[in-house]
Design an enzyme around this catalytic site. Sequence first.
Site, PDB file in Angstrom:
ATOM      1  N   LYS A  80       0.846  -1.198   0.000  1.00  0.00           N
ATOM      2  CA  LYS A  80       0.000   0.000   0.000  1.00  0.00           C
ATOM      3  C   LYS A  80       0.881   1.248   0.000  1.00  0.00           C
ATOM      4  CE  LYS A  80      -0.356   0.051   5.060  1.00  0.00           C
ATOM      5  NZ  LYS A  80      -1.269   0.098   6.213  1.00  0.00           N
TER       6      LYS A  80
ATOM      7  N   ARG B  10     -11.414   0.969  14.339  1.00  0.00           N
ATOM      8  CA  ARG B  10     -11.210   1.590  13.033  1.00  0.00           C
ATOM      9  C   ARG B  10     -11.971   0.768  12.011  1.00  0.00           C
ATOM     10  NH1 ARG B  10      -4.877   2.093  11.862  1.00  0.00           N
ATOM     11  NH2 ARG B  10      -5.366  -0.042  11.261  1.00  0.00           N
TER      12      ARG B  10
ATOM     13  N   TYR C 122      14.490  31.596   7.168  1.00  0.00           N
ATOM     14  CA  TYR C 122      13.347  32.370   7.629  1.00  0.00           C
ATOM     15  C   TYR C 122      13.368  32.533   9.146  1.00  0.00           C
ATOM     16  CZ  TYR C 122      11.304  31.721   2.985  1.00  0.00           C
ATOM     17  OH  TYR C 122      11.072  31.730   1.627  1.00  0.00           O
TER      18      TYR C 122
ATOM     19  N   MET D 257      10.826  24.716   2.023  1.00  0.00           N
ATOM     20  CA  MET D 257      10.076  23.866   1.103  1.00  0.00           C
ATOM     21  C   MET D 257      10.996  23.065   0.195  1.00  0.00           C
ATOM     22  SD  MET D 257       7.189  24.879  -1.718  1.00  0.00           S
ATOM     23  CE  MET D 257       5.924  25.233  -0.496  1.00  0.00           C
TER      24      MET D 257
END
Length: 396
Positions: free
Chosen positions: A51, A150, A278, A326
Site C-alpha cells: 500500500k 477503526r 526564515y 520547502m
Amino acid sequence: MTRPATLPVPVTDRGEHGADAAELRVDLDSVAANCRVLAAQVRGDLMAVVKADGFGHGAVDVARTALASGATWLGVTALSEALTLRDAGLRAPVLSWLNPVGADFGAGVRAGVDLAVPSVAHLAAVAGAAGDGRSAPARVHLHLDTGLARDGAAPEEWPALCRAARSAELDGRVQVVGVMGHLALADLGGPAPNAAGRAAFDHGLDVARAAGLRPRHRHLAATAATLTDPAAHHTMVRVGAGLVGIDPSGSTALHPALTLTAPVVSVRQVPAGTGVGYGHAWTSSRATTLALLPVGYADGLPRAATGRSEVLLGGRRHPVVGRISMDQLVVDLGPGSPVRPGDTATVVGTGDDGAPTAAEWARWAQALEHEVVTGLGSAPPRVRRRVTTHPTWSPS
C-alpha cells in the site's frame, strides 16, 4: 507451502534529471533480504503489503521483489492500488481491504482481486457487483475489528455479517475465502500485549464457523506480530513496513532500502552572527562555512526536524541549520571545510556509512519512520528516482 523461485528484477532509472538533481535510490536487494528474514518466521503464507506505493518504495517493484523472495500474496488498501498491480501484469493473489461502499467492486471482481468486507452494507455492494451476470463470485475476506475501533466490523455486528455472508455464499454471489483482523498493541512486542486481540479474533472465527463459513485464510499479524508473536500467525501474515526495513517492535535487524542524496548547490563563508533562513531560527556563533542543498519539506523531509537533523557530507555528519524550507536546507560545515559545489550529501541513508537513517529523521521530527519513507517516496518529479538491485546487505 511452495515458495516461488527467485526471479530477476530489472534495474530502472525513473526520471530525466541529470547529476545535478537530488536522487532517491531504492535498493531492492534490501527489500528481498528483508522479505526472506520475514518469510523464515512463518510456516504459512506471507502477504507482501505494498500500500501507499510500497511505503514510498514503488508498489510494483516491491511486489515483484517480494514475490521472488518468499511472499505468496499481495495486499493493498485501496482497490485502485490493486488494479495498478494487475495492470502491471502481476497475477499473484491480491487483497484490497479499505474501500467505501460505493467503490467499483465490479472492476475488482473482474480483475480477480480479493475484497475485504467490514460491514453488511459492504457485503451487499460486493455481492451485487458479482451478481451482475458478468463476474464470477466475489472472493471476500470478512474483516473483524479486534480492538482498534477503526476498519472492520464491530464485535456486536460480526454475527450478522457472518450470517449474511453465508447467505450470499449459498446464493453463489460470494466465496468467503478469508477472515482478517488487526492488532492494536503489536508494536509493544511479544505475545502479552496481543492477548486480548488474539482472543477477539479467535472468538470471531468461532462465530464464523457457527454460521457455516469455512474460510481457508485467517490473518491477523502484521510486521511486529510476525516477528514477536507466533500465536498470532494463523495461516497467513501481512508484512509491509518490514519489507522496507522498518520493524515497529524493534526486535529484529532489518535493512533500510531508501537513500536520499542531494548535490551541494553553493558554499559560502560567513562571519559570526550570521542569521540563516526564515526568521533567523539559527545564528552562527563563529565564522563558518555553509552549504546549500536543494531538498526540503516538499521532497518529503519533515520540517519538524528543524534544529535537530544532520546530513553526511565530506565523510562527516554536519548539522542542518535554520529552518528546513520547502525545497532547500542549509548545512553548517564548520570553518575551513573542503566541501565544494557539486559534492554529494547523503540526507537519508541506510546507516551503513554513517549517514542518518529514516529512523533518525523520524526521531528528530517526533514522527513515525513509516511517515518519513512514504513522504520521501511521494516526492515530486524533480527528485530523480533510481531503483537498483546491486547487493548491499544480507542477514547474518
